[in-house]
Design a protein around this motif. Structure first.
Motif, PDB file in Angstrom:
ATOM      1  N   GLY A   5       0.811  -1.208   0.000  1.00 14.23           N
ATOM      2  CA  GLY A   5       0.000   0.000   0.000  1.00 14.23           C
ATOM      3  C   GLY A   5       0.845   1.258   0.000  1.00 14.23           C
ATOM      4  N   GLU A   6       1.980   1.200   0.701  1.00 18.05           N
ATOM      5  CA  GLU A   6       2.867   2.370   0.752  1.00 18.05           C
ATOM      6  C   GLU A   6       3.385   2.722  -0.650  1.00 18.05           C
ATOM      7  OE1 GLU A   6       3.281   4.311   3.206  1.00 18.05           O
ATOM      8  OE2 GLU A   6       2.448   3.090   4.802  1.00 18.05           O
ATOM      9  N   ASP A  19       2.062   1.751  -3.518  1.00 19.63           N
ATOM     10  CA  ASP A  19       0.922   2.116  -4.357  1.00 19.63           C
ATOM     11  C   ASP A  19       0.611   3.605  -4.202  1.00 19.63           C
ATOM     12  OD1 ASP A  19       0.738  -0.515  -5.175  1.00 19.63           O
ATOM     13  OD2 ASP A  19      -0.960  -0.999  -3.866  1.00 19.63           O
ATOM     14  N   ARG A  20       0.662   4.111  -2.971  1.00 22.79           N
ATOM     15  CA  ARG A  20       0.413   5.536  -2.742  1.00 22.79           C
ATOM     16  C   ARG A  20       1.474   6.404  -3.427  1.00 22.79           C
ATOM     17  NH1 ARG A  20      -2.233   8.159   0.534  1.00 22.79           N
ATOM     18  NH2 ARG A  20      -0.558   9.275   1.572  1.00 22.79           N
ATOM     19  N   LEU A  21       2.736   5.980  -3.344  1.00 20.02           N
ATOM     20  CA  LEU A  21       3.814   6.745  -3.985  1.00 20.02           C
ATOM     21  C   LEU A  21       3.672   6.723  -5.505  1.00 20.02           C
ATOM     22  CD1 LEU A  21       6.967   5.620  -1.959  1.00 20.02           C
ATOM     23  CD2 LEU A  21       5.695   7.753  -1.725  1.00 20.02           C
ATOM     24  N   SER A  27       1.094   6.141  -7.337  1.00 20.32           N
ATOM     25  CA  SER A  27      -0.120   6.778  -7.858  1.00 20.32           C
ATOM     26  C   SER A  27      -0.096   8.296  -7.672  1.00 20.32           C
ATOM     27  CB  SER A  27      -1.349   6.202  -7.156  1.00 20.32           C
ATOM     28  OG  SER A  27      -1.374   6.609  -5.796  1.00 20.32           O
ATOM     29  N   GLN A  56      -0.387   9.806  -4.774  1.00 15.98           N
ATOM     30  CA  GLN A  56      -1.143  10.200  -3.581  1.00 15.98           C
ATOM     31  C   GLN A  56      -0.224  10.524  -2.405  1.00 15.98           C
ATOM     32  OE1 GLN A  56      -3.525   6.725  -3.072  1.00 15.98           O
ATOM     33  NE2 GLN A  56      -5.217   7.541  -4.281  1.00 15.98           N
ATOM     34  N   GLY A  57       0.950   9.917  -2.398  1.00 18.03           N
ATOM     35  CA  GLY A  57       1.918  10.152  -1.335  1.00 18.03           C
ATOM     36  C   GLY A  57       3.276  10.467  -1.915  1.00 18.03           C
ATOM     37  N   ARG A 107       7.473   9.863   4.916  1.00 17.67           N
ATOM     38  CA  ARG A 107       6.392   9.800   3.932  1.00 17.67           C
ATOM     39  C   ARG A 107       5.378  10.879   4.294  1.00 17.67           C
ATOM     40  NH1 ARG A 107       4.886   4.438   6.613  1.00 17.67           N
ATOM     41  NH2 ARG A 107       3.516   5.174   8.253  1.00 17.67           N
ATOM     42  N   ASP A 120       1.596  13.041   2.636  1.00 21.08           N
ATOM     43  CA  ASP A 120       0.509  13.102   1.680  1.00 21.08           C
ATOM     44  C   ASP A 120       0.878  14.096   0.587  1.00 21.08           C
ATOM     45  OD1 ASP A 120      -2.148  12.385   0.902  1.00 21.08           O
ATOM     46  OD2 ASP A 120      -2.779  14.382   1.559  1.00 21.08           O
ATOM     47  N   SER A 177      -1.199  15.678  -1.290  1.00 16.90           N
ATOM     48  CA  SER A 177      -2.290  16.625  -1.548  1.00 16.90           C
ATOM     49  C   SER A 177      -1.910  18.077  -1.260  1.00 16.90           C
ATOM     50  CB  SER A 177      -3.527  16.245  -0.744  1.00 16.90           C
ATOM     51  OG  SER A 177      -3.278  16.370   0.637  1.00 16.90           O
TER      52      SER A 177
END
Length: 181
Positions: free
Chosen positions: A102-103, A105-107, A109, A111-112, A166, A168, A170
């Motif tokens: 998940g970590e 995936d966030r990077l 995509s 998102q992170g 890490r 966010d 946004s």
């Protein structure tokens, strides 16, 4: 100083690790098949020579070759894991080596973001750095970054012990940007 890291190097290393893992699995399957064929051929050879000695030798050679390919594939996977750990530390190497992360995936995509920060000794709490409150130069928006791990390599452009964080994405943090903590 804090730098937002481009995740492209992580994408490449993850691909190497995943490819090496798949090569190992394929080599193991092939080796299991050739070992079974060797056993069948040996049984036929012993059973009144229903298989030729040449067929037995070929099956044995194939099984030995496939077993060697398993060892080579394992060595390639171990080398890729070692490279990940040497470059990114054990925590991020575990993310890279996991079948699902998940970590990452966030990077990947967007998102992170992953950050590299140099923390002075006096800014650490009980020897470990705490979370960072980040701001971008020229902006009033802030973000909190969570500690991931110590970085195994120092950044020559940053003074102090180097850590990965890490955050966010946004709040507008993008690869290559510098932020202030």
């Amino acid at each position: 100083p804090v730098t937002v890291i481009d995740p492209l190097a992580l994408v490449d290393l993850r691909a190497r690790l995943q490819s090496a893992r798949q090569e190992l699995e394929a080599a193991r399957a092939t080796a299991a098949g050739s070992a079974a064929e060797e056993a069948r051929t040996a049984a036929l050879f012993r059973d009144d020579r229903n298989a030729s000695e040449r067929a037995l030798q070929a099956a044995q050679a194939q099984a030995r070759g496939d077993a060697a390919r398993v060892l080579a594939a394992q060595a390639a996977l171990d080398a890729a894991r070692a490279a990940a750990t040497a470059s990114w530390g054990a925590t991020i190497a575990d993310w890279l080596d996991a079948r699902q992360s998940g970590e990452l995936d966030r990077l990947f995509s967007g998102q992170g973001v992953l950050l590299r920060a140099a923390i002075r000794g006096e800014d650490r709490i009980k020897g470990k750095p705490g979370p960072l409150l980040l701001s971008q130069p020229g902006s009033d928006r802030t973000s909190t970054a969570a500690l991931v791990s110590a970085a195994p390599q120092a950044d020559p452009q940053l003074s102090g012990a180097t850590y990965f964080y890490r955050a966010d994405a946004s709040v507008g943090l993008r690869p290559g940007m510098r932020a202030v903590a």
